[in-house]
Design a protein around this motif. Structure first.
Motif, PDB file in Angstrom:
ATOM      1  N   MET A 148      37.944  39.131  45.781  1.00 11.17           N
ATOM      2  CA  MET A 148      39.086  39.547  44.985  1.00 11.17           C
ATOM      3  C   MET A 148      40.386  39.110  45.670  1.00 11.17           C
ATOM      4  O   MET A 148      40.498  39.114  46.876  1.00 11.17           O
ATOM      5  N   MET A 149      41.354  38.715  44.856  1.00 12.48           N
ATOM      6  CA  MET A 149      42.616  38.288  45.424  1.00 12.48           C
ATOM      7  C   MET A 149      43.388  39.485  45.988  1.00 12.48           C
ATOM      8  O   MET A 149      43.356  40.576  45.454  1.00 12.48           O
ATOM      9  N   LEU A 150      44.072  39.251  47.083  1.00  9.63           N
ATOM     10  CA  LEU A 150      44.929  40.261  47.677  1.00  9.63           C
ATOM     11  C   LEU A 150      46.360  39.777  47.586  1.00  9.63           C
ATOM     12  O   LEU A 150      46.622  38.614  47.309  1.00  9.63           O
ATOM     13  N   GLU A 151      47.277  40.670  47.833  1.00 14.83           N
ATOM     14  CA  GLU A 151      48.675  40.290  47.758  1.00 14.83           C
ATOM     15  C   GLU A 151      49.278  40.152  49.144  1.00 14.83           C
ATOM     16  O   GLU A 151      48.677  40.501  50.148  1.00 14.83           O
ATOM     17  N   LYS A 152      50.499  39.654  49.162  1.00 11.98           N
ATOM     18  CA  LYS A 152      51.270  39.510  50.382  1.00 11.98           C
ATOM     19  C   LYS A 152      50.510  38.737  51.458  1.00 11.98           C
ATOM     20  O   LYS A 152      50.026  39.320  52.448  1.00 11.98           O
ATOM     21  N   PRO A 153      50.360  37.446  51.298  1.00 14.86           N
ATOM     22  CA  PRO A 153      49.680  36.671  52.330  1.00 14.86           C
ATOM     23  C   PRO A 153      50.453  36.712  53.627  1.00 14.86           C
ATOM     24  O   PRO A 153      51.683  36.723  53.633  1.00 14.86           O
ATOM     25  N   LEU A 181      43.635  30.491  39.693  1.00 18.29           N
ATOM     26  CA  LEU A 181      42.194  30.711  39.625  1.00 18.29           C
ATOM     27  C   LEU A 181      41.624  30.666  41.034  1.00 18.29           C
ATOM     28  O   LEU A 181      42.055  29.860  41.869  1.00 18.29           O
ATOM     29  N   PHE A 182      40.633  31.513  41.283  1.00 19.96           N
ATOM     30  CA  PHE A 182      40.030  31.582  42.613  1.00 19.96           C
ATOM     31  C   PHE A 182      38.542  31.864  42.481  1.00 19.96           C
ATOM     32  O   PHE A 182      38.124  32.705  41.684  1.00 19.96           O
ATOM     33  N   ASP A 183      37.742  31.097  43.228  1.00 20.64           N
ATOM     34  CA  ASP A 183      36.309  31.366  43.320  1.00 20.64           C
ATOM     35  C   ASP A 183      36.046  31.910  44.718  1.00 20.64           C
ATOM     36  O   ASP A 183      36.119  31.163  45.699  1.00 20.64           O
ATOM     37  N   PRO A 184      35.770  33.204  44.864  1.00 20.35           N
ATOM     38  CA  PRO A 184      35.634  33.800  46.198  1.00 20.35           C
ATOM     39  C   PRO A 184      34.441  33.270  46.971  1.00 20.35           C
ATOM     40  O   PRO A 184      34.427  33.330  48.207  1.00 20.35           O
ATOM     41  N   GLU A 185      33.424  32.776  46.292  1.00 25.61           N
ATOM     42  CA  GLU A 185      32.242  32.280  47.005  1.00 25.61           C
ATOM     43  C   GLU A 185      32.471  30.860  47.516  1.00 25.61           C
ATOM     44  O   GLU A 185      32.138  30.533  48.652  1.00 25.61           O
ATOM     45  N   ALA A 186      33.058  30.014  46.665  1.00 25.03           N
ATOM     46  CA  ALA A 186      33.334  28.631  47.081  1.00 25.03           C
ATOM     47  C   ALA A 186      34.617  28.551  47.917  1.00 25.03           C
ATOM     48  O   ALA A 186      34.882  27.520  48.532  1.00 25.03           O
ATOM     49  N   GLU A 187      35.398  29.623  47.899  1.00 23.92           N
ATOM     50  CA  GLU A 187      36.680  29.668  48.626  1.00 23.92           C
ATOM     51  C   GLU A 187      37.571  28.498  48.250  1.00 23.92           C
ATOM     52  O   GLU A 187      38.063  27.759  49.109  1.00 23.92           O
ATOM     53  N   VAL A 188      37.731  28.334  46.969  1.00 20.39           N
ATOM     54  CA  VAL A 188      38.605  27.288  46.430  1.00 20.39           C
ATOM     55  C   VAL A 188      39.466  27.921  45.343  1.00 20.39           C
ATOM     56  O   VAL A 188      39.027  28.842  44.643  1.00 20.39           O
ATOM     57  N   GLY A 189      40.698  27.440  45.261  1.00 18.03           N
ATOM     58  CA  GLY A 189      41.598  27.998  44.258  1.00 18.03           C
ATOM     59  C   GLY A 189      42.494  26.932  43.666  1.00 18.03           C
ATOM     60  O   GLY A 189      42.600  25.815  44.182  1.00 18.03           O
ATOM     61  N   GLY A 190      43.140  27.283  42.579  1.00 21.45           N
ATOM     62  CA  GLY A 190      44.026  26.319  41.934  1.00 21.45           C
ATOM     63  C   GLY A 190      45.060  27.017  41.077  1.00 21.45           C
ATOM     64  O   GLY A 190      44.915  28.194  40.724  1.00 21.45           O
ATOM     65  N   MET A 191      46.107  26.290  40.793  1.00 20.64           N
ATOM     66  CA  MET A 191      47.207  26.837  39.996  1.00 20.64           C
ATOM     67  C   MET A 191      47.664  25.804  38.975  1.00 20.64           C
ATOM     68  O   MET A 191      47.705  24.609  39.273  1.00 20.64           O
ATOM     69  N   ASN A 192      47.982  26.267  37.773  1.00 21.46           N
ATOM     70  CA  ASN A 192      48.673  25.399  36.818  1.00 21.46           C
ATOM     71  C   ASN A 192      49.987  26.061  36.415  1.00 21.46           C
ATOM     72  O   ASN A 192      50.269  27.203  36.792  1.00 21.46           O
ATOM     73  N   HIS A 193      50.797  25.332  35.678  1.00 16.22           N
ATOM     74  CA  HIS A 193      52.147  25.793  35.317  1.00 16.22           C
ATOM     75  C   HIS A 193      52.464  25.154  33.966  1.00 16.22           C
ATOM     76  O   HIS A 193      52.615  23.948  33.875  1.00 16.22           O
ATOM     77  N   PHE A 194      52.495  25.981  32.938  1.00 10.01           N
ATOM     78  CA  PHE A 194      52.671  25.388  31.601  1.00 10.01           C
ATOM     79  C   PHE A 194      53.710  26.136  30.778  1.00 10.01           C
ATOM     80  O   PHE A 194      54.031  27.296  31.019  1.00 10.01           O
ATOM     81  N   LEU A 195      54.216  25.420  29.802  1.00  6.97           N
ATOM     82  CA  LEU A 195      55.130  25.987  28.805  1.00  6.97           C
ATOM     83  C   LEU A 195      54.704  25.432  27.451  1.00  6.97           C
ATOM     84  O   LEU A 195      54.658  24.219  27.261  1.00  6.97           O
ATOM     85  N   LEU A 196      54.365  26.306  26.555  1.00  3.58           N
ATOM     86  CA  LEU A 196      53.939  25.847  25.235  1.00  3.58           C
ATOM     87  C   LEU A 196      55.141  25.402  24.421  1.00  3.58           C
ATOM     88  O   LEU A 196      56.247  25.902  24.595  1.00  3.58           O
ATOM     89  N   ARG A 234      38.078  34.080  39.134  1.00  3.53           N
ATOM     90  CA  ARG A 234      38.957  35.237  38.976  1.00  3.53           C
ATOM     91  C   ARG A 234      40.359  34.698  38.732  1.00  3.53           C
ATOM     92  O   ARG A 234      40.779  33.751  39.389  1.00  3.53           O
ATOM     93  N   ALA A 235      41.091  35.335  37.815  1.00  3.59           N
ATOM     94  CA  ALA A 235      42.392  34.789  37.421  1.00  3.59           C
ATOM     95  C   ALA A 235      43.527  35.774  37.661  1.00  3.59           C
ATOM     96  O   ALA A 235      43.357  36.991  37.541  1.00  3.59           O
TER      97      ALA A 235
END
Lengths: 123, 184
Positions: free
Chosen positions: B1-6, B44-59, B98-99
């Motif tokens: 699960m994602m945590l805050e305040k890295p 998005l984050f996969d806790p098992e693969a320990e990989v994450g990603g971010m997108n940034h969109f405007l419709l 997880r998003a």
């Protein structure tokens, strides 16, 4: 009486399938949906189709595998298959062409261009 | 699960994710950052693969001639799919994703509520794709800055002055190269 063109859309994204369904049905096409290549083959085993539109990246059986299996079978081997994908590499496009794809469409799709392509290959 | 305040780590490589972009990484010292006004960023984050990603969109809004007041979701679906595909290519599994969702503010009074439309689209997309939404901070009238550590899932979201947010303009509905067709 006009019989509408029957299209099978294959994509693992429910959101993309919904977009395609809206775009195609509102232009008079009859649309069925499958969420990967395996589900598509199961549907094709018992249904008739005029055009298949498939994504590439899918679980279980991807778009390349689907095209190869349809072309290697007998029931729908001559049906047009359009690839609709976020992939942009020439290597993957050429692989789809070699597998027997009829055309290549880049996401995000434009409804007018998509419909024109479907009408052109479906005749 | 994602945590805050890295925690503050030395030698962090900060990569900015601008409107229309997405990035995926498993680098332990990578931080993905963006500033949002009415745009939405999906982490998005996969806790098992320990990989994450971010997108940034405007419709984009539909053209004036369009009867519906709905926004054009094609570009949002596209950027979501690009992010998910890149996550899968880096070892993630869709069922484990997880998003987090951030942004979607309506900063400028008098403008169309495009931030709300972006936020609603993002929620519906995740629900439709059965991706678990573990946290959202969307809406309101303030810009946000998001810092996301993709390898650990740590994320920090804080409000910033709206002058820091990019002057967002909806993506034009008709992108010249959009949906190009090549028949073999």
């Amino acid at each position: 009486m006009t019989i509408s063109t029957r299209i099978l859309t294959v994509d693992d994204s429910a959101s993309m399938r919904a977009l395609l369904n809206h775009a195609l049905t509102s232009n008079g096409f009859e649309v069925a949906q499958a969420d990967d290549g395996v589900a598509a083959l199961e549907w094709l085993a018992v249904n008739e189709v005029d055009v298949v539109i498939t994504d590439i990246n899918m679980p279980r059986l991807d778009g390349f595998g689907l095209i190869e299996q349809v072309r290697g079978g007998t029931r729908h081997r001559d049906r047009p298959i359009l690839v609709l994908t976020t992939e942009s590499s020439d290597e993957k496009k050429n692989r789809a062409r070699r597998a027997g794809a009829t055309g290549w469409i880049v996401k995000p799709f434009d409804t007018e261009k998509l419909v024109a392509a479907v009408r052109r290959v479906a005749h | 699960m994602m945590l805050e305040k890295p925690p503050i780590l030395p030698n962090i490589t900060r990569l900015t994710v601008l409107q229309g972009q997405f990035r995926v990484s498993a680098g332990p010292r990578v931080e993905l950052s963006t500033v949002l006004g009415s745009c939405v960023a999906t982490c998005l984050f996969d806790p098992e693969a320990e990989v994450g990603g971010m997108n940034h969109f405007l419709l984009s809004e539909p053209p004036a001639s369009h009867a519906s007041e709905e926004v054009d979701v094609h570009y949002g679906v596209y950027l979501m799919e690009m992010l998910i595909n890149e996550m899968l290519a880096n070892g993630a599994r869709k069922s484990r994703l997880r998003a987090h969702l951030y942004g979607g503010a309506n900063i400028r009074a008098g403008m169309a509520q495009i931030g709300t439309a972006n936020a609603n689209f993002a929620r519906v997309f995740l629900e439709r794709e059965r991706i678990q939404l573990v946290r959202e901070d969307m809406g309101g009238v303030s810009a946000r800055r998001v810092d996301f550590r993709p390898a650990s899932g740590l994320v920090r979201c804080r409000t910033v002055s709206s002058t820091e947010a990019p002057d967002t303009k909806p993506i034009p509905r008709a992108v010249p190269s959009r949906g190009e067709v090549e028949l073999f």
